[in-house]
Design an enzyme around this catalytic site. Structure first.
Site, mmCIF file in Angstrom:
data_model
loop_
_atom_site.group_PDB
_atom_site.id
_atom_site.type_symbol
_atom_site.label_atom_id
_atom_site.label_comp_id
_atom_site.label_asym_id
_atom_site.label_seq_id
_atom_site.Cartn_x
_atom_site.Cartn_y
_atom_site.Cartn_z
ATOM 1 N N ASP A 47 0.781 -1.240 0.000
ATOM 2 C CA ASP A 47 0.000 0.000 0.000
ATOM 3 C C ASP A 47 0.819 1.300 0.000
ATOM 4 O O ASP A 47 1.800 1.404 0.739
ATOM 5 C CB ASP A 47 -0.861 0.077 1.270
ATOM 6 C CG ASP A 47 -1.582 -1.207 1.586
ATOM 7 O OD1 ASP A 47 -1.490 -2.161 0.818
ATOM 8 O OD2 ASP A 47 -2.246 -1.244 2.640
ATOM 9 N N ASP A 167 -5.461 0.777 9.322
ATOM 10 C CA ASP A 167 -5.319 1.698 8.187
ATOM 11 C C ASP A 167 -5.989 3.058 8.420
ATOM 12 O O ASP A 167 -6.844 3.491 7.626
ATOM 13 C CB ASP A 167 -5.863 1.066 6.885
ATOM 14 C CG ASP A 167 -5.366 -0.352 6.657
ATOM 15 O OD1 ASP A 167 -4.286 -0.685 7.188
ATOM 16 O OD2 ASP A 167 -6.053 -1.131 5.972
#
Ligand code: FRU
Length: 496
Positions: A47, A167
């Site tokens: 990511d 996240d």
């Protein structure tokens, strides 16, 4: 290499420098290596994290496991840019070396606050019984790039979520800070997005419950939620795992999806929308965990991981994997999300030459006999025609990346079935989209050695994918049964 759990979670200082140098060299020398995209200096990249503007520079970090092409002990790696195109490597930023991130400095975001960049990330911790615990941590980065972790977590997971809680994206709205996080509800085991708030970014974070954005079941977990505002409209971007195909159609193992909203109420977490179902952010094969920001220049930018969880790629055999997409600028047009390359990408262009349909030629038409491995091709194909554009093609166009278009019916398909090494076929070898019928087709194609990013009709769709083919397959061929009308430009692109 046999990747035992023990090996994946070896502390970074237990690896020797020589191994790392060897891996970096192997990645550098790969014929599939990207030349104008962010790629791992070694090992695996996933990511994008902490995408931000701070101290007159753009910053992006990426999740990495630098010691091999597997998901092991994760850290953040820092890249910096003055134009969103040329990125310079700043090295490792957040190491998984504290009590609250011992098994991975997982994904998160960043926000410039006064003279520092605040980083907020998930600390992944496994206890003696290998049970996962998730902490939401903070760190400050100063203008010299020095990072100081805040010793205690900002907050722990609330009681109503499982250990799958991570996240954080930080947001600011009227004097308050907010964080949205991916979560799995403990009772229902369903994917949710949590909302937290605080007056002071480092203390007393309060749980505001889940964001209410749909009544549909979003699968068993939501990863990497992101909220941005375009012309005051909220756009919610997220990665639902285990989403039913009855809710929304997708072909990748896990989709990266979005809702365009009408309003987001920060106090209640209510996200109002007239959109019936989430839509795919990218119509290609390999985009996940995209991160978007409202930038200080008033624009909205997006950067994506080009790669997917639980999927392997041919470069794994060379001990490296994945890359980030180019930065895309987001806008809304007639209620649709538009993604375009940033203007500064044109800085990479060189040796441009224009392309026209040639008179009286049927069938095969060679657009470029010796295309490079990094180029941009802009092509407009007139309405009511059909054919196939072969990229990275051999002479006979039997081995190529095929872009099949029918501008009469309004269909466009990307087929990588016969493009070098086969991989990840379980999830299909082609992706198809529908376009307006009887209209010309506008393509802006970016090729970088093993990556294709195809912008369709000025960013109404993007199709991103990896391919792994022989560098000798360097032709661009147009094939059609009838005479085709088209025009465009080809540029080689410089390294970043
Ligand atoms: C998404 C993800 C995140 C997590 C990170 C770990 O790809 O699983 O949810 O924070 O990767 O690397």
């Amino acid at each position: 290499m046999n990747w035992s759990t023990e090996k994946r979670y070896l502390k970074y200082n237990q690896w020797d420098a020589e191994t790392l140098l060897k891996l970096q060299k192997q990645a550098d020398l790969s014929k599939y290596q990207l030349h104008y995209h962010i790629r791992p200096s070694s090992g695996l990249l996933n990511d994008p994290n902490g995408f931000s503007y701070f101290d007159n520079q753009w910053h992006v970090f990426y999740q990495q496991f630098p010691f091999g092409a597997v998901h092991g002990l994760k850290s953040w790696h820092h890249m910096k840019s003055s134009d969103l195109v040329h990125w310079s490597d700043q090295g490792i930023a957040i190491l998984p070396d504290s009590k609250y991130d011992s098994h991975g400095a997982y994904s998160g975001s960043a926000m410039a606050i006064d003279d520092n960049l605040f980083l907020m990330y998930t600390g992944n911790v496994r206890d003696k019984n290998w049970i996962r615990h998730s902490y939401q941590n903070g760190a400050w980065m100063d203008k010299d790039g020095k990072i100081t972790k805040i010793p205690q977590p900002l907050f722990n997971a609330p009681k109503h979520v499982t250990e799958h809680f991570r996240d954080p994206q930080i947001l600011r709205f009227r004097d308050k800070y907010y964080a949205i996080l991916g979560a799995q509800d403990k009772d229902t085991k369903k994917g949710k997005i949590s909302l937290f708030t605080a007056d002071d970014i480092t203390s007393q974070w309060k749980d505001l419950g889940y964001i209410d954005f749909t009544s549909d079941d979003m699968g068993y977990m939501i990863e990497c939620p992101n909220l941005v505002f375009i012309d005051d409209q909220p756009i919610l971007i997220f990665c639902p795992q285990g989403l039913s195909h009855n809710v929304s159609e997708y072909q990748n193992i896990y989709p990266n999806m979005y809702f365009i909203g009408e309003k987001f109420h920060f106090d209640s977490g209510k996200f109002t929308t007239t959109q019936k179902k989430p839509l795919n952010l990218d119509d290609g094969f390999d985009v996940y965990a995209s991160q978007a920001i409202n930038a200080p220049d008033g624009k909205v930018y997006l950067i994506s991981w080009v790669g997917l969880p639980d999927v392997s790629y041919p470069s794994d055999h060379e001990n490296w994997a994945n890359c980030l997409s180019q930065v895309k600028q987001l806008s809304l047009k007639n209620g649709h999300l538009i993604q375009r390359p940033v203007n500064t990408i044109t800085k990479l262009r060189k040796d441009g030459h224009s392309i026209h349909s040639e008179k009286n030629i049927n069938g095969h038409q060679i657009i470029h006999k010796h295309a490079s491995q990094q180029y941009e091709l802009k092509l407009t194909i007139s309405a009511n025609q059909n054919g196939t554009l072969h990229l990275v093609s051999d002479k006979t166009s039997t081995n190529s990346l095929q872009l099949k278009f029918d501008t009469q019916k309004g269909t466009f398909e990307v087929d990588r079935a016969n493009c070098g090494i086969s991989f990840n076929q379980k999830y299909g070898t082609s992706r198809c989209i529908e376009l307006p019928k009887n209209q010309s087709l506008d393509l802006d194609i970016f090729i970088d050695h093993s990556l294709a990013e195809i912008f369709i009709n000025n960013g109404e769709h993007v199709m991103t994918l990896r391919y792994f083919t022989d560098s000798k397959n360097n032709q661009i061929i147009l094939e059609a049964d009838q005479k085709l009308n088209y025009y465009g430009t080809y540029w080689n692109l410089a390294d970043m």
